[in-house]
Design a protein around this motif. Structure first.
Motif, PDB file in Angstrom:
ATOM      1  N   GLY A  17       3.178  11.340   1.226  1.00 55.85           N
ATOM      2  CA  GLY A  17       2.689  10.331   0.350  1.00 55.85           C
ATOM      3  C   GLY A  17       2.795   9.037   0.480  1.00 55.85           C
ATOM      4  O   GLY A  17       3.290   7.952   0.251  1.00 55.85           O
ATOM      5  N   THR A  18       3.761   8.752   1.786  1.00 55.99           N
ATOM      6  CA  THR A  18       4.216   8.004   2.973  1.00 55.99           C
ATOM      7  C   THR A  18       3.932   7.330   4.243  1.00 55.99           C
ATOM      8  O   THR A  18       3.569   9.145   4.559  1.00 55.99           O
ATOM      9  CB  THR A  18       5.844   7.857   2.063  1.00 55.99           C
ATOM     10  N   ASP A  19       3.586   6.725   4.938  1.00 59.44           N
ATOM     11  CA  ASP A  19       3.008   6.709   5.793  1.00 59.44           C
ATOM     12  C   ASP A  19       4.483   5.465   6.297  1.00 59.44           C
ATOM     13  O   ASP A  19       5.135   4.992   5.954  1.00 59.44           O
ATOM     14  CB  ASP A  19       1.994   5.666   6.009  1.00 59.44           C
ATOM     15  N   ARG A  20       4.561   5.954   7.420  1.00 61.22           N
ATOM     16  CA  ARG A  20       5.708   5.095   7.908  1.00 61.22           C
ATOM     17  C   ARG A  20       4.542   5.069   9.723  1.00 61.22           C
ATOM     18  O   ARG A  20       3.908   5.799  10.496  1.00 61.22           O
ATOM     19  CB  ARG A  20       6.609   6.676   9.036  1.00 61.22           C
ATOM     20  N   TRP A  21       4.974   3.905   9.874  1.00 59.07           N
ATOM     21  CA  TRP A  21       5.134   3.234  11.645  1.00 59.07           C
ATOM     22  C   TRP A  21       5.471   3.595  12.903  1.00 59.07           C
ATOM     23  O   TRP A  21       6.874   3.801  12.756  1.00 59.07           O
ATOM     24  CB  TRP A  21       5.674   1.955  11.115  1.00 59.07           C
ATOM     25  N   TRP A  22       4.180   3.768  13.895  1.00 60.90           N
ATOM     26  CA  TRP A  22       4.443   4.714  14.822  1.00 60.90           C
ATOM     27  C   TRP A  22       3.860   3.264  16.039  1.00 60.90           C
ATOM     28  O   TRP A  22       3.465   2.675  15.624  1.00 60.90           O
ATOM     29  CB  TRP A  22       3.166   5.842  14.909  1.00 60.90           C
ATOM     30  N   ASP A  23       5.210   2.263  16.616  1.00 56.55           N
ATOM     31  CA  ASP A  23       5.074   1.805  17.684  1.00 56.55           C
ATOM     32  C   ASP A  23       3.984   1.935  18.702  1.00 56.55           C
ATOM     33  O   ASP A  23       4.723   1.644  19.496  1.00 56.55           O
ATOM     34  CB  ASP A  23       6.068   0.836  17.870  1.00 56.55           C
ATOM     35  N   GLY A  24       4.130   3.478  18.866  1.00 56.17           N
ATOM     36  CA  GLY A  24       3.535   3.516  20.525  1.00 56.17           C
ATOM     37  C   GLY A  24       4.398   4.323  21.173  1.00 56.17           C
ATOM     38  O   GLY A  24       3.942   5.547  21.832  1.00 56.17           O
ATOM     39  N   THR A  25       5.735   4.923  20.483  1.00 50.02           N
ATOM     40  CA  THR A  25       6.345   5.339  21.391  1.00 50.02           C
ATOM     41  C   THR A  25       7.215   6.226  20.881  1.00 50.02           C
ATOM     42  O   THR A  25       7.604   7.129  21.010  1.00 50.02           O
ATOM     43  CB  THR A  25       6.983   4.326  23.090  1.00 50.02           C
ATOM     44  N   ALA A  26       7.452   5.393  19.171  1.00 51.40           N
ATOM     45  CA  ALA A  26       8.642   5.859  18.380  1.00 51.40           C
ATOM     46  C   ALA A  26       8.198   5.641  17.117  1.00 51.40           C
ATOM     47  O   ALA A  26       7.546   4.605  16.883  1.00 51.40           O
ATOM     48  CB  ALA A  26       9.937   5.764  19.045  1.00 51.40           C
ATOM     49  N   PRO A 251       8.603 -12.826   2.849  1.00 53.26           N
ATOM     50  CA  PRO A 251       8.132 -10.931   2.796  1.00 53.26           C
ATOM     51  C   PRO A 251       6.497 -10.477   3.193  1.00 53.26           C
ATOM     52  O   PRO A 251       6.481 -10.665   3.024  1.00 53.26           O
ATOM     53  CB  PRO A 251       8.723 -10.936   1.005  1.00 53.26           C
ATOM     54  N   SER A 252       7.040  -8.837   3.681  1.00 54.38           N
ATOM     55  CA  SER A 252       6.097  -8.495   4.075  1.00 54.38           C
ATOM     56  C   SER A 252       4.735  -7.673   2.942  1.00 54.38           C
ATOM     57  O   SER A 252       5.983  -7.687   2.043  1.00 54.38           O
ATOM     58  CB  SER A 252       6.324  -7.279   5.005  1.00 54.38           C
ATOM     59  N   THR A 253       3.851  -7.745   2.695  1.00 58.75           N
ATOM     60  CA  THR A 253       3.315  -7.456   1.822  1.00 58.75           C
ATOM     61  C   THR A 253       2.930  -5.489   1.984  1.00 58.75           C
ATOM     62  O   THR A 253       2.134  -5.268   0.869  1.00 58.75           O
ATOM     63  CB  THR A 253       1.721  -8.472   2.552  1.00 58.75           C
ATOM     64  N   VAL A 254       3.587  -5.035   2.858  1.00 61.38           N
ATOM     65  CA  VAL A 254       3.668  -3.760   2.704  1.00 61.38           C
ATOM     66  C   VAL A 254       4.879  -2.864   2.988  1.00 61.38           C
ATOM     67  O   VAL A 254       5.860  -3.935   3.105  1.00 61.38           O
ATOM     68  CB  VAL A 254       2.769  -2.803   4.402  1.00 61.38           C
ATOM     69  N   GLY A 255       5.401  -1.855   2.543  1.00 62.23           N
ATOM     70  CA  GLY A 255       6.113  -1.070   2.698  1.00 62.23           C
ATOM     71  C   GLY A 255       7.619  -1.707   1.795  1.00 62.23           C
ATOM     72  O   GLY A 255       7.249  -2.374   0.764  1.00 62.23           O
ATOM     73  N   SER A 256       8.377  -1.759   3.078  1.00 59.70           N
ATOM     74  CA  SER A 256       9.997  -2.113   1.950  1.00 59.70           C
ATOM     75  C   SER A 256       9.696  -3.932   2.550  1.00 59.70           C
ATOM     76  O   SER A 256      11.092  -4.157   1.613  1.00 59.70           O
ATOM     77  CB  SER A 256      10.908  -1.634   3.190  1.00 59.70           C
ATOM     78  N   GLU A 257       8.478  -4.480   2.635  1.00 66.16           N
ATOM     79  CA  GLU A 257       8.400  -5.814   2.387  1.00 66.16           C
ATOM     80  C   GLU A 257       9.322  -6.394   3.371  1.00 66.16           C
ATOM     81  O   GLU A 257      10.552  -7.222   2.985  1.00 66.16           O
ATOM     82  CB  GLU A 257       8.828  -6.549   1.151  1.00 66.16           C
ATOM     83  N   SER A 258      10.035  -5.745   4.485  1.00 65.27           N
ATOM     84  CA  SER A 258      10.350  -6.414   5.446  1.00 65.27           C
ATOM     85  C   SER A 258      10.632  -7.839   5.631  1.00 65.27           C
ATOM     86  O   SER A 258       9.217  -8.067   5.665  1.00 65.27           O
ATOM     87  CB  SER A 258      10.618  -5.512   6.619  1.00 65.27           C
ATOM     88  N   PRO A 259      11.319  -9.176   5.900  1.00 59.13           N
ATOM     89  CA  PRO A 259      11.329 -10.092   6.092  1.00 59.13           C
ATOM     90  C   PRO A 259      10.733 -10.331   7.624  1.00 59.13           C
ATOM     91  O   PRO A 259      10.677  -9.510   8.613  1.00 59.13           O
ATOM     92  CB  PRO A 259      12.766 -11.006   7.076  1.00 59.13           C
ATOM     93  N   VAL A 260       9.280 -10.890   7.681  1.00 56.00           N
ATOM     94  CA  VAL A 260       8.265 -12.552   8.427  1.00 56.00           C
ATOM     95  C   VAL A 260       8.230 -12.833   8.787  1.00 56.00           C
ATOM     96  O   VAL A 260       9.187 -14.311   7.788  1.00 56.00           O
ATOM     97  CB  VAL A 260       6.851 -11.589   8.371  1.00 56.00           C
TER      98      VAL A 260
END
Length: 303
Positions: A17-26, A251-260
């Motif tokens: 039920g969760t998506d994770r960000w793939w940065d192209g290499t990891a 704060p980011s608008t998605v996920g854990s709302e990490s600072p942008v």
């Protein structure tokens, strides 16, 4: 053509039920609730032990073990025969045990991801309109998402290098323990000024270096419905007119709302964009799924 899986949001096999960000290499630490849509390219399954080397070894080991089991099953089928009178069975080969990933990027030519008037930051879930006379370059030395003035000029401190009158980049705040938008903006403004007017990413002093600065603004600001903070400096350089830099944190608008962090760098003098464009762009930042990002928003923002 490369078969590498493009950066994007994909299902996290370790957290249904969760998506994770793939940065192209990891895999990265960024997650969000799953919003599924099929995509062809599949990154390796996420190992919950971490995104570094240990997680990669674990993934390879699991994949290797799966192939050994499938290979043994195929061999047994060949030796024992099937229901066709002992004829050799044909195997379709190993199959993926991991579910197909999903992606938030829209189909080609459909939606903000391919809109030439928008800078789309999928990782942080925001879009910025691209002003008239600006561009989003296909590649830059800095890996951060970038838009800049289309016209370049010979840098005053190094005539062999190209400078741009205005640049805006977006990035995720990392390698810091600070969580306050105000503290992060006050910390980042020095880096933003140095990157724009002290030394570029390859170490060239394309404006002759910073000689002094004044702080013009330090205040809370609303960004995409969230409370952020911005700090703005006027920077003086040894060569050329210098410029204005601003660090905007929210704060980011998605996920854990990490600072942008959104960094602005505008040249001073008649060649630079009007300073008011910084405020216009800040007000125009939208969540990536906001309906207001459609319909050519960027074309309505003049420099």
């Amino acid at each position: 053509m490369s078969d590498a899986t493009p950066p994007g949001w994909y299902p996290d096999s370790a957290a249904p039920g969760t998506d994770r960000w793939w940065d192209g290499t990891a895999w990265t630490a960024h997650t969000r609730p799953n919003t599924s849509a099929p995509q062809q390219s599949v990154p390796p399954p996420y190992a919950s032990g971490g995104t570094g080397g240990g997680g990669g070894v674990r993934t390879v080991a699991i994949a290797t073990a799966a192939l050994v089991v499938v290979g043994a099953a195929v061999t047994g089928a060949v030796l024992l025969g099937g229901d066709d009178g002992g004829k050799e069975s044909k195997s379709s080969g190993p199959t993926r045990s991991a579910p197909l990933p999903t992606a938030t990027a829209t189909a080609e030519g459909d939606g903000p991801a391919t809109d030439p008037t928008l800078l789309v930051d999928q990782l942080n879930g925001i879009t910025l309109p691209i002003p008239d006379g600006w561009e989003k370059p296909e590649s830059t030395v800095d890996k951060s998402l970038t838009m800049r003035t289309a016209d370049s000029y010979a840098c005053p401190g190094d005539s062999s290098a190209f400078c741009y009158h205005g640049t805006v980049t977006t990035r995720t705040a990392s390698e810091t323990d600070l969580t306050s938008a105000e503290a992060l903006a006050e910390q980042d403004i020095t880096t933003a000024a140095d990157k724009a007017y002290e030394e570029n990413i390859v170490g060239d002093r394309i404006h002759g270096g910073i000689t002094s600065h004044e702080q013009l603004r330090s205040a809370s600001v609303s960004v995409a419905g969230r409370t952020g903070y911005e700090v703005r400096w006027r920077v003086h350089t040894a060569k050329g007119p210098g410029g204005y830099v601003q660090s905007l944190v929210f704060p980011s608008t998605v996920g854990s709302e990490s600072p942008v962090i959104v960094r602005y760098a505008f040249d001073a003098g008649p060649g630079g964009p009007p300073l008011s464009l910084m405020d216009t762009l800040t007000r125009a930042i939208r969540p990536i799924d906001d309906s207001e990002t459609g319909g050519g928003v960027g074309s309505s923002v003049a420099p």
